[in-house]
Write an enzyme that holds these catalytic residues in place. Structure first.
Site, PDB file in Angstrom:
ATOM      1  N   ASP A 107       6.299  -0.120   7.626  1.00  0.00           N
ATOM      2  CA  ASP A 107       6.222   1.243   7.080  1.00  0.00           C
ATOM      3  C   ASP A 107       6.069   2.296   8.181  1.00  0.00           C
ATOM      4  O   ASP A 107       6.221   3.493   7.912  1.00  0.00           O
ATOM      5  CB  ASP A 107       5.032   1.371   6.119  1.00  0.00           C
ATOM      6  CG  ASP A 107       5.177   0.488   4.891  1.00  0.00           C
ATOM      7  OD1 ASP A 107       6.310   0.361   4.397  1.00  0.00           O
ATOM      8  OD2 ASP A 107       4.165  -0.074   4.442  1.00  0.00           O
TER       9      ASP A 107
ATOM     10  N   ASP B 104       1.304   0.761   4.221  1.00  0.00           N
ATOM     11  CA  ASP B 104       0.225   0.025   4.871  1.00  0.00           C
ATOM     12  C   ASP B 104       0.700  -1.002   5.889  1.00  0.00           C
ATOM     13  O   ASP B 104      -0.110  -1.557   6.624  1.00  0.00           O
ATOM     14  CB  ASP B 104      -0.624  -0.698   3.819  1.00  0.00           C
ATOM     15  CG  ASP B 104       0.125  -1.867   3.191  1.00  0.00           C
ATOM     16  OD1 ASP B 104       1.360  -1.770   3.012  1.00  0.00           O
ATOM     17  OD2 ASP B 104      -0.523  -2.886   2.891  1.00  0.00           O
TER      18      ASP B 104
ATOM     19  N   ASP C 283       5.113   2.876  -0.782  1.00  0.00           N
ATOM     20  CA  ASP C 283       5.493   1.479  -0.624  1.00  0.00           C
ATOM     21  C   ASP C 283       4.837   0.681  -1.764  1.00  0.00           C
ATOM     22  O   ASP C 283       3.773   1.058  -2.254  1.00  0.00           O
ATOM     23  CB  ASP C 283       5.001   0.975   0.731  1.00  0.00           C
ATOM     24  CG  ASP C 283       5.250  -0.505   0.917  1.00  0.00           C
ATOM     25  OD1 ASP C 283       6.404  -0.925   0.795  1.00  0.00           O
ATOM     26  OD2 ASP C 283       4.272  -1.236   1.169  1.00  0.00           O
TER      27      ASP C 283
ATOM     28  N   CYS D  20     -15.270  35.679  21.297  1.00  0.00           N
ATOM     29  CA  CYS D  20     -14.382  36.011  20.189  1.00  0.00           C
ATOM     30  C   CYS D  20     -13.015  35.406  20.448  1.00  0.00           C
ATOM     31  O   CYS D  20     -12.779  34.760  21.468  1.00  0.00           O
ATOM     32  CB  CYS D  20     -14.269  37.524  19.986  1.00  0.00           C
ATOM     33  SG  CYS D  20     -13.436  38.366  21.341  1.00  0.00           S
TER      34      CYS D  20
END
Length: 794
Positions: free
Chosen positions: A692, A688, A495, A16
């Protein structure tokens, strides 16, 4: 300070949330150790400083707490051994490896059995170590399908459950019949007959609860086992005490509760069985991904095709892939043409055309042409292996919402034991003064009803199913915290180039005849400029035959000048035309194209204007729809670009974006994200490119386009496979659905215990009913998490 290392350990014996919290707490008290322990996956993710603590110290500490370290055994065929010295050397070296528990090498059978700890050592590492010694090793072949460890565990649990149920059934029947006032055979109410049925359930089938209790209490902890052992032992030993009274007084009518202990253990085993079976389904997405892997490959060696296991493919190998087959590994097409079904990676159902020098991804399907390829990434480096790794890490991580449950679970068991003691005292003193039995029954019911299992399972099971479903959709969350954070977004900054747009210029307009287009494309054929490539590609689509230029000159800032088949060709801006005396009467069209964000070039042949061509980086087909969905979700959408304001606004209009941040330098992107965050907004950055990466890292949620650079993907929290922008609103929707599911689980777990404890303390809940309710509470939480699989993501 030394550099930290990371490993993952499988931890067995946790029952548990109190167990996982205990292990995590103790490990984090060790010098140089930071650990996260996940109850659902039974994994401990450990960052440690090798100069301060060894991995052996960590595993020893876990074992001292009473838990086990998951091990696996590699069965290997070893070749190249010639004498006992060979087998002894391999065995000796393997036994010294970190992560290897025992290694046994048999010269006669040429087999090796190596018990190792996953995370510290893997089967491939063992094989590699043997090969470095000058021998060869492969996974032992076995014609029989072996059950997985989880399937074997479920089978063992089922056997114990059936045995326990058979022994407890007569006791349950006796109790029910007596409750309705019907006479039963005397054998069923005989205390020693009931003793004979209950004892094996209590001490053989239920021995696991005593072992767990001992190990936890010995280390100063408490978990579900403590509650079960206390409750069932109280019922069993009180019944035994009553049975002993009949020895001296045959007429004595004993008050027996053997059925309580036996039925409780049976119901708890039933609940754990259902829970384990249900939990195994939460990893179905990961199993599906693993099943996508190709099993064999056609390797070309010495001009001949050889079928080998995909594990044996090395970087640089040449492979042949026929129609209908999966590409075994990542690579580059060397020969042939085909179309490839990349839906398992990108989610796109339309096949992608592949030619020489095209990249292919392992496990995607070759549709209609035989190709030869060179392997560039194999094993753990392939795209699919990377995806599997991200999903595994995400499923093992903890979301911030889980911390509250973890803190409560850590204190839960001691508090419940205290409530049970108080309940017993109140019943003895006030409710039924001096009456031992009702006080005992109420205390047992409190102990049994208050298991914290449901609380501990509430979050991780939902995280596992949510991350699995998102992976199937083409969305990779790097951790539970990112899955939780994504639903809190207020704004999405995108972007432009490669994210909203395709990142590759295309011809959008051309005014002129075919002769002009032929001369234009022939002139641009000698240029490496992206705009020239777009013009050549456009002419190729028109089946235009291009010829080599006799002369070519690039004029910086203006265009190009070429001589083709004796004709002088000019391609460029108005300044170029003016300097060469070309009269142009297309100013209105030029301004119109430029206002739409297009780059327009004028074309002249032998100093006479012949037409105009416009090139632009066009937006992706689904960009507008994706942005509209983000708006519908109540999010602000901002486009950020280094382009000039006019071009940026033109693209924004086409995509349906009303906020633009233009003329941004690469190093300024992260600051622009911070500016939006300073408006008390949770911000996602979608990009991408390498430039960035800083902005992706500083955003509350960084979303990388999967077709982008590895640097951007590494910096992001979420990766969208294949560049499909519609997956961005889907990622937010999955996050919302998962968090909603977690909150439902936590609410019912808290509500169940909050309501159950006072009802049990008031004597309104029989212990066996409490046991059944407790068992089913855990099952209900896991079952609710599994509902996420059926949530429709639009």
């Amino acid at each position: 300070m030394s550099e930290t290392e990371q490993t993952k350990l499988g931890v067995t014996g946790m029952t548990c949330a109190a167990c996982s919290n205990r292990v995590e707490k103790v490990l984090n008290k060790m010098d140089g150790v930071e650990a996260k322990v996940n109850l659902t996956t039974e994994k401990a993710s450990v960052d440690y400083d090798p100069s301060a603590v060894s991995i052996d110290d960590i595993t020893e500490r876990i074992e001292k707490l009473g838990y086990g370290i998951e091990t696996e055994t590699a069965e290997l065929d070893v070749t190249g051994m010639t004498c006992a010295a060979c087998s002894n050397r391999i065995e000796k070296v393997l036994n010294k490896q970190n992560g290897v528990k025992t290694a046994s090498v048999n010269l006669a059978t040429e087999n090796a059995a190596v018990e190792y700890t996953p995370g510290l050592m893997e089967e491939t590492d063992i094989i590699e170590r043997i090969q470095k010694l000058g021998y060869d090793a492969n996974v032992k072949t076995d014609d029989d399908d072996k059950e997985s460890a989880k399937e074997k565990q479920i089978a063992r649990m089922k056997t114990k459950l059936i045995t326990s149920a058979l022994l407890a059934a007569p006791l349950l029947l006796t109790m029910i019949v007596q409750m309705v006032g019907v006479d039963v055979p005397s054998i069923l109410v005989n205390p020693w007959f009931q003793f004979a049925l209950a004892t094996p359930v209590q001490f053989i089938i239920g021995w696991q609860f005593y072992v767990g209790t001992y190990k936890n209490l010995r280390n100063g902890g408490a978990n579900m086992d403590v509650l079960v052992a206390l409750g069932t032992s109280a019922a069993y030993f009180y019944s035994l005490y009553e049975a002993l009274k009949t020895i001296g007084s045959p007429a004595y009518d004993p008050h027996l509760y053997f059925e309580t202990s036996a039925i409780l253990i049976t119901l708890i085993l039933f609940g754990k069985y259902l829970e384990t079976a249900a939990k195994s389904k939460t990893t179905a997405a990961l199993s599906t991904l693993l099943d996508l892997q190709a099993k064999q490959a056609r390797v070309i060696r010495d001009g001949e095709e050889v079928m080998v296991n995909v594990e044996d493919v090395a970087v640089g190998d040449q492979l042949r892939v026929k129609p209908g087959e999966k590409f075994p590994v990542d690579g580059t097409v060397m020969k042939g043409q085909t179309s490839v079904d990349e839906s398992m990676i990108t989610g796109e159902s339309i096949p992608v055309e592949k030619d020489v020098d095209s990249n292919v991804v392992g496990s995607t399907i070759n549709k209609n042409g035989t190709v030869e390829m060179e392997a560039t990434k194999v094993g753990k480096d392939t795209a699919l292996a990377s995806i599997v790794k991200v999903v595994e890490d995400a499923q093992e991580s903890k979301a911030p919402i889980q911390r509250m449950a973890d803190v409560i679970s850590g204190y839960f068991v001691p508090v419940v034991v205290g409530i049970a003691v108080i309940t017993f005292g109140i019943w003895m003193a006030f409710v039924s003064p001096g009456a031992f039995e009702p006080a005992l029954v109420a205390a047992i019911a409190v102990l049994v009803i208050a298991c914290p299992c449901a609380l501990g399972l509430a979050t991780p099971t939902s995280i596992m199913v949510g991350t699995g479903k998102s992976a199937e959709t083409g969305i990779l969350f790097k951790g539970g915290e990112h899955l939780e954070r994504t639903h809190q977004l207020d704004a999405v900054i995108m972007d432009k180039t490669g994210t909203i747009t395709k990142g590759k210029p295309e011809v959008t307009d051309f005014t002129g005849d075919t002769d002009t287009l032929q001369l234009l494309a022939s002139a641009e054929k000698g240029s490496e400029h992206p705009l020239a490539e777009a013009i050549v590609a456009y002419a190729t689509e028109q089946d235009m035959k291009m010829v080599d230029a006799d002369a070519f000159e690039a004029i910086p800032g203006q265009g190009i000048k070429a001589t083709i088949a004796g004709k002088d060709v000019l391609v460029g801006n108005r300044k170029l035309m003016d300097e060469h005396g070309v009269q142009v009467d297309a100013a209105a069209d030029l301004e119109s194209y430029e206002s739409d964000g297009k780059t327009a070039m004028l074309v002249a042949v032998n100093s006479e204007y012949q037409g105009m061509i416009a090139v632009a980086d066009t937006i992706k087909e689904t960009a507008g729809e994706a942005i509209q969905k983000l708006h519908d979700q109540g999010l602000e959408v901002v486009m950020m670009t280094g382009d000039n304001e006019r071009t940026a606004q033109a693209i924004a209009r086409q995509a349906g974006i009303d906020q633009v941040i233009a003329e941004v330098l690469p190093e300024e992107k992260a600051d622009k994200v911070k500016d939006v965050q300073n408006q008390d907004k949770k911000v996602a950055m979608v990009g991408d490119g390498i430039n960035d990466a800083p902005a992706l890292a500083v955003a509350d949620t960084g979303i990388a386009i999967g077709t982008g650079t590895e640097v951007a993907i590494e910096a992001a929290d979420v990766t969208i496979l294949g560049g499909e922008l519609l997956l961005i609103p889907k990622a937010i929707q999955i996050s919302q659905a998962t968090i909603r599911n977690i909150r439902q689980n936590l609410f019912w777990a808290f509500a169940y215990n909050t309501a159950g404890i006072p009802i049990a303390a008031a004597g309104l809940l029989a212990p066996w009913i409490a046991g059944g309710a407790m068992a089913l509470s855990s099952v209900s939480v896991v079952s609710n998490a599994l509902r996420l699989k059926r949530v429709k993501i639009e």
